[in-house]
Scaffold this motif. Structure first.
Motif, PDB file in Angstrom:
ATOM      1  N   ILE A   8       0.738  -1.195   0.068  1.00 42.55           N
ATOM      2  CA  ILE A   8       0.173   0.121  -0.096  1.00 42.55           C
ATOM      3  C   ILE A   8       0.967   1.273   0.210  1.00 42.55           C
ATOM      4  N   ASP A   9       1.930   1.235   0.987  1.00 45.01           N
ATOM      5  CA  ASP A   9       2.877   2.564   1.043  1.00 45.01           C
ATOM      6  C   ASP A   9       3.509   2.600  -0.303  1.00 45.01           C
ATOM      7  N   ALA A  10       3.856   1.720  -1.246  1.00 46.52           N
ATOM      8  CA  ALA A  10       4.481   1.851  -2.503  1.00 46.52           C
ATOM      9  C   ALA A  10       3.402   2.311  -3.422  1.00 46.52           C
ATOM     10  N   ARG A  11       2.050   1.841  -3.415  1.00 45.77           N
ATOM     11  CA  ARG A  11       1.080   2.457  -4.227  1.00 45.77           C
ATOM     12  C   ARG A  11       1.093   3.867  -3.983  1.00 45.77           C
ATOM     13  N   ARG A  12       0.887   4.447  -2.859  1.00 42.23           N
ATOM     14  CA  ARG A  12       0.597   5.677  -2.330  1.00 42.23           C
ATOM     15  C   ARG A  12       1.911   6.809  -2.790  1.00 42.23           C
ATOM     16  N   ALA A  13       3.096   6.104  -2.701  1.00 44.91           N
ATOM     17  CA  ALA A  13       4.323   6.765  -3.084  1.00 44.91           C
ATOM     18  C   ALA A  13       4.370   7.121  -4.499  1.00 44.91           C
ATOM     19  N   ARG A  14       3.762   6.115  -5.411  1.00 44.42           N
ATOM     20  CA  ARG A  14       3.759   6.154  -6.743  1.00 44.42           C
ATOM     21  C   ARG A  14       2.962   7.417  -7.399  1.00 44.42           C
ATOM     22  N   LEU A  15       1.583   7.217  -6.574  1.00 38.56           N
ATOM     23  CA  LEU A  15       0.780   8.299  -7.124  1.00 38.56           C
ATOM     24  C   LEU A  15       1.254   9.628  -6.537  1.00 38.56           C
ATOM     25  N   ALA A  16       1.443   9.628  -5.223  1.00 43.14           N
ATOM     26  CA  ALA A  16       1.816  11.179  -4.654  1.00 43.14           C
ATOM     27  C   ALA A  16       3.165  11.857  -5.687  1.00 43.14           C
ATOM     28  N   ALA A  17       3.761  11.058  -6.064  1.00 44.89           N
ATOM     29  CA  ALA A  17       4.815  11.674  -7.003  1.00 44.89           C
ATOM     30  C   ALA A  17       4.123  12.061  -8.186  1.00 44.89           C
ATOM     31  N   GLN A  18       3.017  11.564  -8.741  1.00 47.28           N
ATOM     32  CA  GLN A  18       2.330  12.131  -9.897  1.00 47.28           C
ATOM     33  C   GLN A  18       1.336  13.479  -9.399  1.00 47.28           C
ATOM     34  N   TRP A  19       0.799  13.219  -8.341  1.00 48.04           N
ATOM     35  CA  TRP A  19      -0.136  14.419  -7.750  1.00 48.04           C
ATOM     36  C   TRP A  19       0.665  15.557  -7.507  1.00 48.04           C
ATOM     37  N   ASN A  20       1.860  15.467  -7.062  1.00 47.23           N
ATOM     38  CA  ASN A  20       2.631  16.511  -6.471  1.00 47.23           C
ATOM     39  C   ASN A  20       2.986  17.466  -7.553  1.00 47.23           C
ATOM     40  N   ASN A  21       2.875  17.168  -9.013  1.00 47.54           N
ATOM     41  CA  ASN A  21       3.105  17.833  -9.934  1.00 47.54           C
ATOM     42  C   ASN A  21       1.978  18.885 -10.268  1.00 47.54           C
ATOM     43  N   VAL A  22       0.823  18.357  -9.665  1.00 49.46           N
ATOM     44  CA  VAL A  22      -0.433  19.217  -9.958  1.00 49.46           C
ATOM     45  C   VAL A  22      -0.844  19.970  -8.738  1.00 49.46           C
TER      46      VAL A  22
END
Length: 432
Positions: A8-22
């Motif tokens: 779960i933590d790995a999924r969140r990290a992948r998504l956060a990296a994308q969301w932080n650009n926006v």
């Protein structure tokens, strides 16, 4: 347990990296799990609860009325709902937490939001009241969809396990399909085996079509009795905690089928195998669909069902009368996984509207399900007959209409070095 906290933590990290650009520093995102839906006239009855897949993917939790919050500074905060004493009395212990991570009580969400005073809050998942989606929220949702469509190792392991469950069902069908058996018996035999071997549910209504019913794309099984020299098309899957496989096989009812049945099956199988070989990272899905349509056109021309020039038939998109659907769709977490929402106006390719129109990447899991059918509603529609009067050998077509159709479907995982057929263990017809 299927998923760990590390997953779960790995999924969140992948998504956060994308969301932080926006996402701005003072903005937040809420992802809702959803709410029970009342049955019409059902008094206190609700439909079985299905968590929104985005919330479930981010938490490993399957409870209603929960929320997970993300902000660049606070990170991820879960607001959870406790299992009540009343629920325990009526429903007993509920096995709905694949990952048990303590969070805040859902009752504290409102006060927390008032304290933080975010400049903007985006709502995703199954949002209460279904408000209109803002542009930035659509961007964030699309990034979420694109991130979670890349399956991680834990998801692949679970889906591979589910494919093994479905294999038991199809092995049973391979043995029991014969003249004298009804379509409903085929359905019951498949589902009994999948439940017996660990399936939680079927991910969609099991499709069984025999003889002419095989031309009905979503044929629900009836009491029709299977006859001699008929195809039996079975589109059926298995599901565990909403993860699933979506498989189609077409079996013969007799040990020796006639030449037309044999030719049609071999054409569909050949095209499917060819398309699987092309399901690779970097390839556009519509190109593979167009390839299937082109090869089907070539095949029907060689069988004498179509007539004229190959390039002209392809340009006219006459194949859409025999292959009216897309080549496949993303699958995994639900039978229709991510891929459709960012494509609200699907384009037409070779006469079919493709809801999934993406460039494949390693980690995508997609069905490859070409099919050829003789659909009365299409082939006997007056406008269609007039349009393709010179392109179809109508006399020859009469000899094929009773066959119904053939579809063969597997679930293909795109990898960095090629692909893997996760449903390869499911038997295909071998004695047509």
């Amino acid at each position: 347990m299927y998923f760990t906290k590390a997953d779960i933590d790995a999924r969140r990290a992948r998504l956060a990296a994308q969301w932080n650009n926006v996402l701005k520093n003072d903005e937040a995102i809420l992802v809702y799990s959803g709410y029970p839906v009342q049955k019409p006239g059902g008094l206190d009855q609700t439909y079985p609860f299905l968590p929104h897949p985005s919330y479930y993917w981010l938490t490993g939790r399957r409870r209603e009325e929960e929320v997970i919050l993300y902000n660049r500074h606070t990170g991820w905060i879960e607001f959870q709902k406790a299992w009540t004493r009343e629920q325990s009395v009526w429903e007993g212990e509920k096995h709905d937490l694949l990952v048990q991570e303590p969070g805040e009580d859902i009752q504290h969400l409102k006060s927390y939001m008032e304290t933080q005073r975010f400049s903007r809050v985006y709502q995703l998942g199954q949002v209460p009241g279904n408000p209109p989606v803002e542009d930035n929220a659509l961007t964030l949702r699309t990034l979420l969809q694109q991130t979670r469509r890349v399956k991680d190792a834990a998801e692949v392991k679970l889906i591979r396990h589910i494919a093994g469950i479905a294999t038991y069902g199809y092995r049973e069908l391979e043995q029991m399909i014969r003249p004298g058996v009804s379509e409903m018996e085929v359905r019951l035999a498949f589902e009994m085996q999948t439940f017996r071997h660990g399936g939680h549910a079927v991910p969609y209504d099991t499709i069984v079509g025999s003889g002419p019913n095989a031309a009905i794309l979503h044929a629900l099984p009836t009491t029709r009795i299977i006859g001699n020299n008929e195809f039996v098309l079975v589109d059926a899957g298995a599901s565990v905690y909403d993860y699933c496989v979506d498989i189609t096989r077409t079996f013969p009812s007799s040990a020796a089928m006639d030449t037309r049945h044999k030719a049609l099956y071999e054409l569909v199988l050949s095209v499917q195998q060819d398309c699987i070989s092309k399901t690779l990272a970097g390839t556009f899905w519509h190109d593979i669909h167009n390839h299937a349509a082109r090869e089907f056109t070539r095949g029907l021309l060689s069988l004498g069902i179509l007539k004229g020039d190959l390039s002209g038939l392809i340009e006219k998109e006459v194949i859409a009368a025999f292959f009216p659907h897309g080549l496949g769709h993303l699958v995994g977490l639900h039978v229709r996984d991510t891929g459709q929402e960012e494509n609200p106006s699907p384009r037409i390719y070779s006469g079919a509207r493709l809801r999934v129109d993406i460039q494949l990447e390693a980690g995508h899991l997609i069905t490859v399900e070409p099919g050829l059918y003789f659909i009365k509603a299409l082939l006997e529609e007056p406008g269609f007959v007039k349009k393709y009067q010179e392109d179809i050998n109508w006399n020859e077509l009469e000899h094929w209409k009773h066959i119904g159709g053939v579809r063969i479907e597997d679930n293909i995982l795109v990898t960095a070095s090629g692909n893997e057929n996760l449903t390869e263990t499911v038997p295909k017809a071998t004695h047509i």
